[in-house]
Scaffold this motif. Structure first.
Motif, PDB file in Angstrom:
ATOM      1  N   HIS A   5      -8.548  37.319 -32.292  1.00 47.11           N
ATOM      2  CA  HIS A   5      -7.594  36.191 -32.124  1.00 47.11           C
ATOM      3  C   HIS A   5      -6.555  36.771 -31.260  1.00 47.11           C
ATOM      4  O   HIS A   5      -6.205  37.839 -31.461  1.00 47.11           O
ATOM      5  CB  HIS A   5      -7.039  35.707 -33.450  1.00 47.11           C
ATOM      6  CG  HIS A   5      -6.457  36.799 -34.312  1.00 47.11           C
ATOM      7  ND1 HIS A   5      -5.370  37.282 -33.842  1.00 47.11           N
ATOM      8  CD2 HIS A   5      -6.775  37.286 -35.530  1.00 47.11           C
ATOM      9  CE1 HIS A   5      -4.974  38.386 -35.061  1.00 47.11           C
ATOM     10  NE2 HIS A   5      -5.907  38.106 -35.868  1.00 47.11           N
ATOM     11  N   ARG A  29      -0.248  37.520 -34.925  1.00 43.59           N
ATOM     12  CA  ARG A  29      -0.304  36.835 -35.965  1.00 43.59           C
ATOM     13  C   ARG A  29       1.101  36.014 -36.389  1.00 43.59           C
ATOM     14  O   ARG A  29       1.156  35.411 -37.445  1.00 43.59           O
ATOM     15  CB  ARG A  29      -1.047  37.371 -37.385  1.00 43.59           C
ATOM     16  CG  ARG A  29      -2.381  37.779 -37.181  1.00 43.59           C
ATOM     17  CD  ARG A  29      -2.879  38.471 -38.373  1.00 43.59           C
ATOM     18  NE  ARG A  29      -2.690  37.919 -39.507  1.00 43.59           N
ATOM     19  CZ  ARG A  29      -3.579  36.989 -40.540  1.00 43.59           C
ATOM     20  NH1 ARG A  29      -4.359  36.550 -39.967  1.00 43.59           N
ATOM     21  NH2 ARG A  29      -2.929  36.407 -41.492  1.00 43.59           N
ATOM     22  N   HIS A  61      -0.728  31.402 -38.639  1.00 44.19           N
ATOM     23  CA  HIS A  61      -1.043  32.871 -38.450  1.00 44.19           C
ATOM     24  C   HIS A  61      -1.709  33.064 -37.086  1.00 44.19           C
ATOM     25  O   HIS A  61      -1.449  32.673 -36.115  1.00 44.19           O
ATOM     26  CB  HIS A  61      -1.827  33.476 -39.594  1.00 44.19           C
ATOM     27  CG  HIS A  61      -1.121  33.312 -40.928  1.00 44.19           C
ATOM     28  ND1 HIS A  61       0.242  34.187 -41.049  1.00 44.19           N
ATOM     29  CD2 HIS A  61      -1.208  32.663 -42.196  1.00 44.19           C
ATOM     30  CE1 HIS A  61       0.488  33.804 -42.148  1.00 44.19           C
ATOM     31  NE2 HIS A  61      -0.094  33.099 -42.882  1.00 44.19           N
ATOM     32  N   GLY A  62      -2.976  33.845 -37.124  1.00 46.00           N
ATOM     33  CA  GLY A  62      -3.589  33.792 -35.911  1.00 46.00           C
ATOM     34  C   GLY A  62      -4.192  32.606 -35.424  1.00 46.00           C
ATOM     35  O   GLY A  62      -4.472  31.440 -36.167  1.00 46.00           O
ATOM     36  N   TYR A 108      -9.217  32.031 -31.672  1.00 43.68           N
ATOM     37  CA  TYR A 108     -10.270  32.979 -32.029  1.00 43.68           C
ATOM     38  C   TYR A 108     -11.374  32.769 -30.938  1.00 43.68           C
ATOM     39  O   TYR A 108     -11.808  31.858 -30.591  1.00 43.68           O
ATOM     40  CB  TYR A 108     -10.951  32.650 -33.506  1.00 43.68           C
ATOM     41  CG  TYR A 108      -9.860  32.792 -34.773  1.00 43.68           C
ATOM     42  CD1 TYR A 108     -10.205  33.761 -35.455  1.00 43.68           C
ATOM     43  CD2 TYR A 108      -8.452  32.295 -34.768  1.00 43.68           C
ATOM     44  CE1 TYR A 108      -9.548  34.207 -36.472  1.00 43.68           C
ATOM     45  CE2 TYR A 108      -7.860  32.741 -35.734  1.00 43.68           C
ATOM     46  CZ  TYR A 108      -8.221  33.634 -36.712  1.00 43.68           C
ATOM     47  OH  TYR A 108      -7.336  34.188 -37.714  1.00 43.68           O
TER      48      TYR A 108
END
Length: 594
Positions: free
Chosen positions: A468, A473, A481-482, A485
């Protein structure tokens, strides 16, 4: 006459330490001739007891597994393979023929024709359709890399190649892949859902595996024969149906479906206006051959022992019914659950920070139980037992390797891939303490799926990993968060007996095509991917050469999908790495187009 060879045998009843062994002629002091029937009887007793014990155990297993004739069909398959019935399996069967299937099966409770997907499709608003999201929740794949945010345009990628869409429409049309199916749940069990809205969460990060007991290797070999899962399913659906079905697990709880969406956005996209989840639980799903949901059940914990490593782990809790051997079951939040197979059993791995700490991965055998509801209708229940819990430290995305060591050993050993780069594999003892992996320098690639698939044709194990970007994050407009991807297939293998696992092959990076009705409804349909895609499940359906790879994945921390990819495509994507190379050695910036 040639001399006889003396063979140690059990002592006769009544003989003491002072009794002496006879000469090679076959006599004992004070005994009769070697043809004395009494001597033969006494020598045979221990062996007769062993034979009786084996027969008794066999009858017990048959009684346990074959409670109806549908289950007997599955049992017959296993016996046809010559495989043990104690949940273990051998590397490969010496019999290359497929098992014989019975022409008729006994009546079962219901045919798997109905599904949650079909029931929802008949309603005015179908919550089994994939969702559409505002623009900030998409990757914007069509954009040139230099038009992307700096954390993408300045990043390094595997072999310096820009990520591709793994499953564009033309590959589905060619039959190389199937169109993703949404993993559908009925949230009305735990949430009041408006008739024109999606629930707060459709479930996050599904992990789906095949219920087939067979996996193509050297002949057809048993990989899964857990009566505690198969018997209830065979009784409900029929053995031949179960062979083509799937089982999944996912959580519903604090999803991020409506991340950075105002009331108008929520209304436009038919999202729930709830600010937080009304419940948190882990759901086990039973899916048909088309990945439609036939059944769902909350995964429960049976309190037959203390559970946890913290001070509040408690004690075993007997069931209120007072029935001997019965224990209380309760709803628990098994976070980030994923399935894997070991010694013929189906396991679930998960995290539960309050009970086990946030760095520990927790594992349990999965049990199903067939019962009836208050109206007398068949009901399936799923649970794990506290007494079967074991812990592995440390990490969020551990994948397990169920390997056969010495070919003479029936019992596969369990290892854990705790990190992809550098490849770090540690021993695991399901009955002992967790093992602390050696700390090594790590890169930004992470493991994802909980089960490393054995590729028998090449003696490798297949996994799927993710990046990611950026790595930090931190909370952003894209996610809590992340985000952004990408994924990559990889394999690990040993170079020789007793050696460590090494990275063997690695694909370039890819994304999954967004199935948003809004994007697909444009003319021409827009090809893109969501900013959060998390492949939490991987399984093989058929041969590792020409079978199908099942990929299950989460979308925007909100919903989940699954689809099949031809293994021929996967094998072509996996490229050899040089001896000693790790993922970090292959990372490079994308070269500007000339």
């Amino acid at each position: 006459m040639p001399p006889r060879v003396a063979v140690a045998s059990p002592r006769r009843y009544g003989s003491g330490p002072g009794s002496s062994t006879a000469s090679a002629g076959g006599r004992r002091n004070g005994g009769g001739s070697s043809s004395d029937p009494r001597r033969f009887l006494f020598q045979a007793i221990p062996y007769l007891l062993i034979i009786a014990g084996i027969a008794n155990y066999g009858l017990y297993v048959i009684h346990k597994v074959a409670q109806d004739e549908a289950s007997m069909s599955m049992l017959a398959d296993s016996l046809h393979f010559g495989q043990p019935l104690d949940g273990t399996f051998r590397r490969g069967s010496t019999n290359d023929s497929r098992p014989r299937r019975r022409a008729q099966e006994p009546p079962i409770d219901h045919e798997p024709k109905d599904s949650i997907n079909r029931r929802k499709a008949s309603q005015s608003f179908n919550t089994c359709d994939f969702r559409s999201y505002p623009s900030h929740r998409y990757y914007e794949v069509p954009k040139a890399l230099d038009e992307q945010p700096s954390f993408l345009s300045e990043a390094k990628y595997i072999r310096g190649e820009k990520p591709i869409i793994l499953n564009p429409p033309h590959r589905e049309e060619s039959g190389e892949m199937t169109t993703p199916t949404k993993v559908c749940l009925d949230a009305t069990e735990w949430e009041g859902v408006a008739s024109d809205r999606y629930p707060f969460s459709d479930g996050q990060n599904p992990s789906i595996v095949s219920l087939s007991v067979k996996q193509k290797a050297e002949g057809w070999a048993i990989r899964f024969f857990a009566a505690n899962v198969l018997v209830p399913l065979c009784q409900t659906y029929g053995a031949s149906k179960v062979e083509d079905m799937f089982i999944g697990v996912m959580v519903v709880g604090n999803a991020l479906c409506g991340w950075r969406m105002d009331d108008n956005d929520l209304r436009e996209h038919h999202f729930s206006d709830l600010k937080e989840a009304q419940d948190r639980r882990t759901i086990v799903t039973i899916l048909d051959e088309d990945l439609e949901t036939l059944n769902q059940m909350t995964l429960m914990l049976e309190h037959d022992a203390p559970w946890g490593t913290k001070r509040n782990k408690g004690e075993a809790i007997p069931d209120k019914s007072g029935k001997e051997g019965a224990f209380k079951r309760s709803v628990q939040y098994f976070d980030d659950p994923r399935f894997f197979f070991h010694r013929g059993h189906l396991y679930v791995l998960y995290r539960n920070g309050p009970k086990f700490g946030y760095e520990n991965q927790v594992q349990n055998i999965v049990h199903l139980e067939k019962t009836v509801d208050d109206q007398g209708k068949p009901l399936l229940k799923a649970f794990v037992k506290a007494s079967e819990t074991f812990v592995v430290c440390c990490g969020r995305n551990i994948a397990f390797v169920s390997e056969n060591g010495d070919p003479r050993d029936d019992y596969p050993t369990l290892k854990a891939l705790t990190w992809v780069d550098p490849v770090t594999v540690v021993d695991v003892d399901p009955k002992g303490e967790d093992k602390q992996p050696t700390k090594k320098e790590k890169s930004n690639i992470h493991g994802t799926n909980g089960y490393m698939l054995p590729l028998h044709a090449t003696n490798e194990y297949l996994g799927i990993a993710h990046f990611h970007r950026p790595e930090d994050r931190k909370e952003s407009e894209y996610a809590l968060h992340g985000h952004h991807y990408t994924h990559a297939f990889f394999t690990i293998a040993k170079e020789g007996k007793g050696s460590d696992y090494k990275l063997k092959r690695l694909s370039n990076e890819f994304l999954f095509r967004a199935m948003s009705p809004k994007l697909l409804g444009e003319n021409p349909p827009q090809i893109d991917a969501e900013t959060i895609q998390f492949s939490s499940g991987l399984d093989l359906n058929g041969s590792d050469v020409d079978g199908k790879l099942l990929i299950s994945y989460g979308i925007n921390d909100c919903e989940g999908g699954a689809f099949f990819v031809d293994m021929k495509v996967v094998q072509e994507m996996l490229l050899e790495v040089s001896a000693g190379q790790e993922v970090n050695d292959l990372m490079a910036a994308v070269a500007p187009k000339k």
